[in-house]
Design an enzyme around this catalytic site. Sequence first.
Site, mmCIF file in Angstrom:
data_model
loop_
_atom_site.group_PDB
_atom_site.id
_atom_site.type_symbol
_atom_site.label_atom_id
_atom_site.label_comp_id
_atom_site.label_asym_id
_atom_site.label_seq_id
_atom_site.Cartn_x
_atom_site.Cartn_y
_atom_site.Cartn_z
ATOM 1 N N ARG A 158 7.326 7.651 -34.076
ATOM 2 C CA ARG A 158 6.138 8.116 -34.803
ATOM 3 C C ARG A 158 6.745 9.179 -35.818
ATOM 4 N NH1 ARG A 158 7.944 12.793 -33.330
ATOM 5 N NH2 ARG A 158 5.596 13.775 -33.726
ATOM 6 N N GLN B 208 2.918 16.241 -27.798
ATOM 7 C CA GLN B 208 3.977 15.971 -28.613
ATOM 8 C C GLN B 208 4.901 17.422 -28.817
ATOM 9 O OE1 GLN B 208 0.984 15.184 -29.836
ATOM 10 N NE2 GLN B 208 1.336 13.292 -30.734
ATOM 11 N N ASP C 91 -0.708 15.373 -41.723
ATOM 12 C CA ASP C 91 -0.495 14.191 -41.917
ATOM 13 C C ASP C 91 -0.938 13.941 -43.694
ATOM 14 O OD1 ASP C 91 -0.070 14.719 -39.237
ATOM 15 O OD2 ASP C 91 0.233 12.786 -39.290
ATOM 16 N N ASN D 79 -3.864 18.327 -40.218
ATOM 17 C CA ASN D 79 -2.788 18.385 -39.433
ATOM 18 C C ASN D 79 -3.686 17.432 -37.661
ATOM 19 O OD1 ASN D 79 -0.084 18.276 -39.108
ATOM 20 N ND2 ASN D 79 -0.187 20.461 -38.142
ATOM 21 N N LYS D 80 -2.710 17.642 -37.456
ATOM 22 C CA LYS D 80 -2.924 17.589 -35.852
ATOM 23 C C LYS D 80 -4.071 18.299 -35.068
ATOM 24 C CE LYS D 80 -2.263 15.304 -33.988
ATOM 25 N NZ LYS D 80 -0.157 14.749 -33.774
ATOM 26 N N ARG E 165 0.165 0.267 -38.332
ATOM 27 C CA ARG E 165 -0.226 1.229 -38.350
ATOM 28 C C ARG E 165 -0.443 1.606 -39.221
ATOM 29 N NH1 ARG E 165 1.424 6.821 -35.078
ATOM 30 N NH2 ARG E 165 -0.114 7.675 -35.269
#
Lengths: 369, 369
Positions: free
Chosen positions: A54, A208, A249, A259-260, A95
């Site tokens: 990932r 993560q 991202d 982002n996350k 993906r």
Amino acid sequence: MKVDGIWRQAIWTGGENLRQVFIFDQTKLPHKLVEKELINTDSAIDAICNMEVRGAPLIGVTGAYAVCLAVAATPKNQDPDAWLVNECARIAAARPTAVNLAWAVDKMKNALLGQKDFSNRLSLAYENAKIILEGEVDCCKHIGIHGLELLKDLSSKKGGRPLNILTHCNAGWLACVDYGTATAPIYAAFDEGIPVHVWVDETRPLNQGARLTAWEMLHHGVPHTLITDNAGGHLMQHGLVDAVIVGTDRTTHTGDVCNKIGTYLKALAAFDNNVPFFVALPSSTIDWEIENGLNIPIEQRNPHEITLVQGLCDGQLKSVLVPPEQSPARNDAFDVTPARLVTGLITERGVCRADKKSIAALFPDKSRK
Amino acid sequence: MKVDGIWRQAIWTGGENLRQVFIFDQTKLPHKLVEKELINTDSAIDAICNMEVRGAPLIGVTGAYAVCLAVAATPKNQDPDAWLVNECARIAAARPTAVNLAWAVDKMKNALLGQKDFSNRLSLAYENAKIILEGEVDCCKHIGIHGLELLKDLSSKKGGRPLNILTHCNAGWLACVDYGTATAPIYAAFDEGIPVHVWVDETRPLNQGARLTAWEMLHHGVPHTLITDNAGGHLMQHGLVDAVIVGTDRTTHTGDVCNKIGTYLKALAAFDNNVPFFVALPSSTIDWEIENGLNIPIEQRNPHEITLVQGLCDGQLKSVLVPPEQSPARNDAFDVTPARLVTGLITERGVCRADKKSIAALFPDKSRK
């Protein structure tokens, strides 16, 4: 970076002519370090789908090697170009949200189409995959070099005390082949002997930070402490965070940072406490179209990622259900931090402010106007 | 509130003369609803220590009933006052940080000291414990009544669509005998037929939101959705949160709010998105001494609460280890939300602004000047 004292990368080739492809199965980390050979295209696609690999850069590189494996398996009775086009489409769909995957697969396809000789085509495939891999590594290395200057500055004000850096999620070498993005400046500082300490957000729901960033830090020897995603603001209020560095991202050319999920909350706290908030990114992550980050579509993922938590129990990886089974959950994977909260972007070309003008000035060749 | 259709409280008496004391073992929720009798003082102290009961008001009431159980066990050959004083000290020490426990035990002790007749002393003990319990319930009920007015106002702007309320941790009836603090206005609105939907923060590390608030909502029938602690800001950015309501462990008379870690981050996001941020509290939670909330001492708890996650696995409650075993973790239990981020305090006497003047005006009898 280092694992058990040996420098490793998140994907590598081995065997005869270096044509076997290997990865770490990241779903088993941190409790089991499982090396896995991607024996064919399907196995590479599965690794991407199942998040054994990932992180956008690593997914791209894995996609490139998946093309190599597809070329190696070209059936004798088929047109190799038709086969290549089909296989590339299958790989790119593994993906679809990760822009790097489509980019890498396209690059491979364009380099190989028309190459009629099987042996040449296969050599060319591995050469191009290696170029893509080395490009990612080089990018991260340069992010580290530029970020190091920022950390040196901050460290010089600490009088020898460790520089406390908070990071969210895993934008480490496990996501990027080597060095990482957010972690590159941290590793560079640590390797130069600058005293650093990393606050690792656990990063719910998929943990993560707890699973991957903590493991990376542990193996490279970087002092670190795991905290809940709730804790960063409190630590900043008490002067225990000197800088935040995260990955992204997708970042708009206007400086908004996707982002996350949870990154926005840390950015708000950093702003409220005058803590510099940096975003480390290769320029391939910049979106040159979207003006307002809030228009970036946000992936909603399976609620089971929230309700089921995986970890080690009696020596085995198991999942436990935390909330009542009947309670619904909603799992937005990312959020957007407005540019006004971002102190600077650390790119492979240097550091710039998170605004349209500064970004365009650093990347005049990529900017749309 | 309702459990399987029947109105329940978090602690209750039963048996002959209503002198047996029962609780729900909250460490088993949401997966197992275990009623447990506190058979003696030790069993009550253990229930507090092991967090089978938690939440400041419930701990106080449990402490009061622990005194009843201590009185019932007064040895024939001992001076009952000396016994009472000793037992009260032991009970009050069960969880020294919860101010309500010391307060309730002191109240019981003062009511009972000097009562020589065993039978009278025991009756008086149960009467006083009941008064303390009913006082807490009454407080929460009034918080609900006052908070309901706020929610009615907000709901009137929604054109019949559900009012989306975000809450952090569990400031529900499980923490407060009945109604809860943060949940009291929500239950009041729901019971009046106002359409509400609750975003339940899972609340790492101990997941009181995922385990307890979600369970409460589910059983009372209130529509709700579980989210990670990271998600609130993103939902607010997209207009999906109409109000935040949280509880508090201690609020200064200047309006700074100490509550479960992560509350500050939600308050920052609410402020950044013009979402009203309310704190529901009984006035017993107000600290009339401390001027600056950042001076409130913050409990650091066992890092295992972060690294080990409990849930249901194969029908049993199990814990899984998430990060690498050797990675250290830091577990600050609370943070402080500055008064400037708080829209209003919902108390048993009404709603006021989170500043010294407004708080003193609502509680002139309690304020120090």
